[in-house]
Write an enzyme that holds these catalytic residues in place. Structure first.
Site, PDB file in Angstrom:
ATOM      1  N   LYS A 237      -9.899  -7.264  -2.927  1.00 56.08           N
ATOM      2  CA  LYS A 237      -8.999  -6.130  -2.661  1.00 56.08           C
ATOM      3  C   LYS A 237      -9.444  -5.344  -1.436  1.00 56.08           C
ATOM      4  O   LYS A 237     -10.637  -5.221  -1.164  1.00 56.08           O
ATOM      5  CB  LYS A 237      -8.967  -5.173  -3.869  1.00 56.08           C
ATOM      6  CG  LYS A 237      -8.344  -5.791  -5.116  1.00 56.08           C
ATOM      7  CD  LYS A 237      -8.418  -4.863  -6.323  1.00 56.08           C
ATOM      8  CE  LYS A 237      -7.387  -3.738  -6.284  1.00 56.08           C
ATOM      9  NZ  LYS A 237      -7.340  -3.014  -7.598  1.00 56.08           N
TER      10      LYS A 237
ATOM     11  N   LEU B  60      -7.547  -9.115 -14.172  1.00 55.90           N
ATOM     12  CA  LEU B  60      -7.148  -9.028 -15.582  1.00 55.90           C
ATOM     13  C   LEU B  60      -5.891  -9.865 -15.806  1.00 55.90           C
ATOM     14  O   LEU B  60      -4.939  -9.781 -15.027  1.00 55.90           O
ATOM     15  CB  LEU B  60      -6.912  -7.576 -15.977  1.00 55.90           C
ATOM     16  CG  LEU B  60      -8.134  -6.642 -15.851  1.00 55.90           C
ATOM     17  CD1 LEU B  60      -7.781  -5.227 -16.280  1.00 55.90           C
ATOM     18  CD2 LEU B  60      -9.317  -7.154 -16.665  1.00 55.90           C
TER      19      LEU B  60
ATOM     20  N   ARG C  55      -1.449  12.341  -4.101  1.00 54.28           N
ATOM     21  CA  ARG C  55      -0.154  12.765  -3.554  1.00 54.28           C
ATOM     22  C   ARG C  55       0.904  12.712  -4.639  1.00 54.28           C
ATOM     23  O   ARG C  55       0.650  12.256  -5.749  1.00 54.28           O
ATOM     24  CB  ARG C  55       0.249  11.820  -2.411  1.00 54.28           C
ATOM     25  CG  ARG C  55       0.261  10.369  -2.868  1.00 54.28           C
ATOM     26  CD  ARG C  55       0.960   9.464  -1.902  1.00 54.28           C
ATOM     27  NE  ARG C  55       0.741   8.068  -2.199  1.00 54.28           N
ATOM     28  CZ  ARG C  55       1.353   7.368  -3.129  1.00 54.28           C
ATOM     29  NH1 ARG C  55       2.268   7.936  -3.897  1.00 54.28           N
ATOM     30  NH2 ARG C  55       1.093   6.087  -3.340  1.00 54.28           N
TER      31      ARG C  55
END
Ligand code: ADP
Length: 447
Positions: free
Chosen positions: A158, A203, A291
């Site tokens: 990632k 997962l 945000r």
């Protein structure tokens, strides 16, 4: 309270923020590219400033142009919306240096959570459970292989700066690692200007469940419950709902307490979302968004709270003025993200909306800047509308959503409305019996 807020965004979210400002008696400044001169929020704003040509890099991401527009119009605060500069710590800092309030958290908190490796480290210290993974970045295949031995396969490579589901590659064995690292690094560099990647256990059948929190920076933090954003395509959310059909009352309470505890310890101010994967009764923190979220309306529908208004109040320095026990939860809400895309192959479909008719009636809310004759520009995200429906129960909500989707007319361009009609008719979705991989299988003809 602020007198004038500049909205540094476009599309439905700019309109959403404008509406909150107007109800609060705050003047609005719209900034727009030349491609958005005819946008609904530009028409409705008290003032508007053209900040550049269509490419976002020259307009909605142009910090100098936006701060100049704020100075010229005398805005005392900037709402960054969602995407573009919403999680840009430098922008928040520069706004402050120019005497303009950034409607969001402190630059330090934006920076901390914007780097997912740092965010996971902070989350561990704050007591949040994590997806098992590497301790730090991996620079090359050799480092990845070394870390992978402790994590196990399959795993995800990632991007540390990731967002929007980009820069994420799966590896099922040592042999697949070098290529996954290389591809993720390349995508991360191209999308975020930063090639840093890290490893995380993949997962197999989780749901995506996130917690909406709000802190005032004066020691008060509350949560507004969870949102379930499990139906995803390419790691991007397609349908969101609240509450999650998968959680029981005890799990819900535990998640709320966990999140509020962590944000209290951090001293967090503003809206924020803690994102978790949920599998076999366990939560795993994946990231925090500092945000407003696209899917915030489902939370508003079940609590009756205007989250944008709360975000603005807190940015202006107001204390919350209420506690957790004062937040009511009622019924069920579902949001469909409607994109200007082909409903099956998802090719972008910008162009002229020849005919537009939005659904209405009890419990139906449409967040969109579309109108008959509007031209969807080809330069930006394809989200053109959010259909949000509330019902007393999940079943009533589904019935109402089916009715509302059947009323929605957007002619002249392809939209994902037909896909949403199919999703909410799918037995697995109706039963609430899905994981984050379900929609991809469903679109491919399975599931
Ligand atoms: P982004 O910031 O790009 O949205 P996230 O970390 O929030 O990235 O992840 C986006 C989605 O990718 C998640 O909602 C989930 O569907 C999938 N995902 C992320 N991490 C994992 C993981 N460890 N295992 C399985 N799926 C994952």
């Amino acid at each position: 309270m602020f007198e004038k807020v500049l909205i540094a965004n476009r599309g439905e979210i700019a309109l959403r923020i404008l509406r909150a400002c107007r109800e609060m008696g705050i003047q609005t400044v719209a900034v727009h590219s030349t491609a958005d001169a005819d946008a609904m929020h530009v028409r409705l704003a008290d003032e508007s400033v053209c900040i550049g040509p269509p490419p976002a890099a020259d307009s909605y991401l142009n910090i100098t142009a936006i701060l100049s527009a704020a100075a010229i119009t005398g805005a005392d605060a900037i709402h960054p919306g969602v995407g573009f500069l919403a999680e840009n710590a430098r922008f928040a800092e520069q706004a402050a240096e120019n005497g303009i309030v950034f409607i969001g958290p402190t630059p330090d908190h934006i920076r901390l959570m914007g780097d997912k490796i740092a965010a996971k480290k902070a989350a561990r210290e704050l007591g949040l459970p994590l997806v098992p993974g590497g301790d730090g970045p991996v620079r090359d295949a050799a480092e990845a292989v070394a870390q992978a031995a402790a994590i196990g396969f399959p795993l995800l490579v990632k991007a540390a700066a990731g967002g929007g589901g980009r820069g994420m590659k799966i590896a099922r064995s040592d042999g697949e690692l070098p290529q996954a690292v290389r591809l993720a690094q390349g995508e991360a560099l191209a999308s975020f200007g930063d090639p840093t990647v890290y490893l995380e256990r993949f997962l197999g059948h989780p749901r995506h469940i996130e917690l909406q929190i709000l802190g005032d920076g004066h020691g008060n933090v509350v949560h507004f419950g969870e949102r379930d954003c499990t139906p995803q395509r390419r790691h991007q959310k397609v349908v969101e709902e609240a509450p999650s059909p998968a959680l029981n009352a005890a799990e819900r309470a535990a998640l709320g307490a966990l999140g509020v505890g962590a944000m209290n310890a951090l001293g967090y101010r503003s809206l924020g979302t803690l994102e978790f994967l949920y599998q076999d009764g366990k939560f795993y923190f994946i990231e925090m968004n500092t945000r407003l979220q696209v899917e915030h309306p489902v939370t508003e529908m079940i609590t009756g709270v205007d989250l944008v208004r709360e975000q603005i109040r807190v940015a202006a320095g107001a204390p919350l003025g209420y506690g957790q026990a004062d937040i009511p939860f009622s019924g069920h809400a579902i949001e469909c993200r409607i994109n200007a895309e082909h409903p099956r192959d998802f090719t972008p479909a910008p162009g002229r909306v020849n005919e537009y008719h939005a659904p209405g009636g009890l419990g139906v809310r449409v967040e969109s800047g579309l109108y008959s004759g509007y031209r969807v520009p080809p330069y930006y995200d394809s989200l053109i509308a959010k259909l949000v429906v509330h019902g007393r129960s999940r079943n009533e909500c589904l019935m109402r959503l089916r009715r509302a989707l059947s009323e929605y007319v957007i002619e002249g361009i392809d939209t994902t409305i037909p896909l949403h009609r199919d999703i909410i008719a799918a037995p697995a979705f109706i039963d609430g019996n899905i994981d984050i991989h379900w929609l991809e299988r469903f679109v491919a003809g399975g599931g």
